[in-house]
Design a protein around this motif. Structure first.
Motif, short mmCIF file in Angstrom:
data_model
loop_
_atom_site.label_atom_id
_atom_site.label_comp_id
_atom_site.label_asym_id
_atom_site.label_seq_id
_atom_site.Cartn_x
_atom_site.Cartn_y
_atom_site.Cartn_z
N ARG A 1 0.84 -1.20 0.00
CA ARG A 1 0.00 0.00 0.00
C ARG A 1 0.87 1.25 0.00
NH1 ARG A 1 -4.50 -2.29 -1.86
NH2 ARG A 1 -5.57 -3.62 -0.33
N VAL A 2 1.95 1.21 0.80
CA VAL A 2 2.88 2.34 0.85
C VAL A 2 3.63 2.49 -0.47
CG1 VAL A 2 4.90 3.31 2.02
CG2 VAL A 2 3.13 2.12 3.34
N ALA A 3 4.17 1.35 -0.97
CA ALA A 3 4.94 1.38 -2.21
C ALA A 3 4.09 1.84 -3.39
CB ALA A 3 5.53 0.00 -2.49
N HIS A 4 2.84 1.39 -3.44
CA HIS A 4 1.97 1.76 -4.55
C HIS A 4 1.65 3.26 -4.53
CE1 HIS A 4 -0.90 1.17 -7.76
NE2 HIS A 4 -1.86 1.70 -7.05
N ARG A 5 1.48 3.80 -3.35
CA ARG A 5 1.22 5.24 -3.25
C ARG A 5 2.44 6.03 -3.73
NH1 ARG A 5 -1.82 7.57 1.92
NH2 ARG A 5 -3.36 6.22 0.90
N LEU A 6 3.62 5.60 -3.36
CA LEU A 6 4.84 6.25 -3.84
C LEU A 6 4.98 6.11 -5.35
CD1 LEU A 6 7.31 5.10 -1.03
CD2 LEU A 6 6.41 7.41 -1.37
N TYR A 7 4.59 4.94 -5.87
CA TYR A 7 4.67 4.68 -7.30
C TYR A 7 3.75 5.63 -8.06
CZ TYR A 7 4.58 1.95 -11.66
OH TYR A 7 4.66 1.54 -12.96
N ARG A 8 2.56 5.85 -7.55
CA ARG A 8 1.61 6.75 -8.21
C ARG A 8 2.08 8.20 -8.15
NH1 ARG A 8 -4.44 5.57 -6.45
NH2 ARG A 8 -4.71 7.19 -8.04
N MET A 9 2.88 8.51 -7.14
CA MET A 9 3.47 9.86 -7.04
C MET A 9 4.73 9.98 -7.89
SD MET A 9 2.99 10.27 -2.90
CE MET A 9 3.94 11.81 -2.84
N GLU A 10 5.06 8.91 -8.64
CA GLU A 10 6.24 8.84 -9.51
C GLU A 10 7.54 8.92 -8.73
OE1 GLU A 10 5.97 11.57 -12.74
OE2 GLU A 10 4.11 10.69 -13.53
N LEU A 11 7.48 8.49 -7.47
CA LEU A 11 8.69 8.34 -6.66
C LEU A 11 9.14 6.88 -6.78
CD1 LEU A 11 7.54 10.40 -3.54
CD2 LEU A 11 9.04 11.15 -5.40
N PHE A 12 9.60 6.55 -7.97
CA PHE A 12 9.83 5.16 -8.32
C PHE A 12 10.94 4.52 -7.49
CE2 PHE A 12 8.26 7.07 -12.40
CZ PHE A 12 6.99 6.53 -12.31
N PHE A 13 12.01 5.28 -7.22
CA PHE A 13 13.11 4.71 -6.45
C PHE A 13 12.66 4.37 -5.03
CE2 PHE A 13 16.67 5.08 -3.52
CZ PHE A 13 17.57 4.18 -4.08
N LEU A 14 11.93 5.28 -4.39
CA LEU A 14 11.44 5.02 -3.04
C LEU A 14 10.45 3.86 -3.03
CD1 LEU A 14 10.94 8.64 -1.64
CD2 LEU A 14 12.79 7.03 -1.13
N ALA A 15 9.62 3.80 -4.06
CA ALA A 15 8.67 2.71 -4.16
C ALA A 15 9.39 1.36 -4.25
CB ALA A 15 7.76 2.90 -5.37
N ARG A 16 10.45 1.34 -5.06
CA ARG A 16 11.23 0.12 -5.20
C ARG A 16 11.95 -0.23 -3.90
NH1 ARG A 16 10.94 -4.18 -8.62
NH2 ARG A 16 10.77 -3.53 -10.78
N ALA A 17 12.40 0.78 -3.18
CA ALA A 17 13.08 0.55 -1.91
C ALA A 17 12.14 -0.12 -0.91
CB ALA A 17 13.62 1.86 -1.35
N VAL A 18 10.91 0.36 -0.84
CA VAL A 18 9.92 -0.27 0.04
C VAL A 18 9.62 -1.68 -0.42
CG1 VAL A 18 7.53 -0.13 0.87
CG2 VAL A 18 8.91 1.95 0.68
N ASN A 19 9.54 -1.86 -1.73
CA ASN A 19 9.29 -3.20 -2.30
C ASN A 19 10.40 -4.17 -1.92
OD1 ASN A 19 10.17 -4.61 -5.35
ND2 ASN A 19 8.40 -5.35 -4.23
N HIS A 20 11.65 -3.74 -2.00
CA HIS A 20 12.77 -4.62 -1.67
C HIS A 20 12.79 -4.94 -0.18
CE1 HIS A 20 15.14 -5.17 -5.37
NE2 HIS A 20 14.61 -4.01 -5.73
N LEU A 21 12.46 -3.97 0.65
CA LEU A 21 12.38 -4.23 2.08
C LEU A 21 11.28 -5.25 2.39
CD1 LEU A 21 13.16 -3.58 5.01
CD2 LEU A 21 11.49 -1.70 4.94
N SER A 22 10.15 -5.10 1.72
CA SER A 22 9.04 -6.04 1.90
C SER A 22 9.44 -7.44 1.48
CB SER A 22 7.83 -5.57 1.11
OG SER A 22 6.80 -6.53 1.16
N ARG A 23 10.11 -7.55 0.35
CA ARG A 23 10.53 -8.87 -0.13
C ARG A 23 11.51 -9.52 0.84
NH1 ARG A 23 13.22 -9.18 -5.96
NH2 ARG A 23 14.75 -7.88 -4.87
N PHE A 24 12.42 -8.72 1.41
CA PHE A 24 13.40 -9.24 2.36
C PHE A 24 12.72 -9.76 3.63
CE2 PHE A 24 16.15 -8.46 6.05
CZ PHE A 24 17.22 -9.30 5.73
N LEU A 25 11.68 -9.06 4.08
CA LEU A 25 11.04 -9.41 5.35
C LEU A 25 9.94 -10.46 5.21
CD1 LEU A 25 10.72 -5.85 6.94
CD2 LEU A 25 12.38 -7.63 7.53
#
Length: 237
Positions: free
Chosen positions: A38-62
């Motif tokens: 939910r957080v990553a998708h909101r960042l993605y829609r704001m075109e903050l792609f790097f931050l969105a990917r960072a949240v995605n990678h953290l989620s995948r790790f955890l």
């Protein structure tokens, strides 16, 4: 917000008999991966792609679930266990259940939708463990994808798909009318299209055997009831 969270936890509990309380469900990796998304998708829609990917990678790790920030996910998605992959252009409806090791993957678009590479999953769909749904296909509402099935074509509403490639199977009406079916397939003997030709051939062979036995019996009766005079004449000849 609290009511929505409680409703979500209750929806998970209705699909999983293991947890003893709502608090236990809060420890599920699928719940956390959805929250991160939910957080990553909101960042993605704001075109903050790097931050969105960072949240995605953290989620995948955890959580061991890899959900692309661009994926659109409806309400009350339940990812049971982990190791699930959901692609960028995937769209998931409400009340969808996904078991472990599922991939909603992408292929080259073949249906004319520009940029659409991943599946669209309807409301109430159940996807069994190890299933692969590939390409810009549509899975109809309340459909069930059996474990390890590979879906590459559109799935009708309410259908149950099994096999590689996935084929629609007939399900007993008592199983079909159930609100929820774990892992997407009934644990009972059902008529499977994968063995349809073999079963039809066995049925035809059995009918031919019965017909042959009837013909032999009919010929035997005819021989016994033959005219004795004719038999004597044949003997004299």
């Amino acid at each position: 917000m609290a009511r929505r969270l409680v409703a979500y936890l209750d929806s998970v509990k209705s699909r999983d008999p293991a947890p003893r309380s709502r608090a236990e469900i809060l420890l599920y990796p699928g719940v956390w991966s959805l929250a991160f998304h939910r957080v990553a998708h909101r960042l993605y829609r704001m075109e903050l792609f790097f931050l969105a990917r960072a949240v995605n990678h953290l989620s995948r790790f955890l959580t061991a679930n890899d959900i692309h920030p661009g994926a659109r996910i409806g309400r009350r998605l339940f990812i049971d266990h982990g190791f699930t992959v959901i692609g960028e252009t995937a769209e998931i409806g409400d009340d969808v259940t996904i078991y472990q090791n599922v991939t909603l993957g992408g292929t080259d678009p073949a249906n004319g939708i520009a940029g659409k590479r991943h599946p669209t999953i309807g409301n109430g769909v159940i996807i069994g463990s190890g299933a692969q749904v590939l390409g810009p296909v549509t899975v109809g509402q309340r459909a069930r994808i059996g474990a390890n099935a590979v879906v590459t074509k559109n799935v009708p509403e309410g259908a149950t798909m099994v096999g590689i490639p996935a084929r629609q199977m007939l399900v007993d009406v008592t199983a079909y009318q159930r609100d929820f079916l774990p892992y997407g397939t009934p644990c009972s003997d059902s008529f499977d299209p994968a063995t349809q030709k073999l079963e039809l051939m066995q049925c035809e062979i059995e009918q031919l055997r019965k017909r042959l036995a009837a013909l032999i019996e009919e010929q035997a009766k005819s021989a016994l009831s033959a005219d004795p005079v004719d038999e004597q004449e044949r003997g004299c000849a």
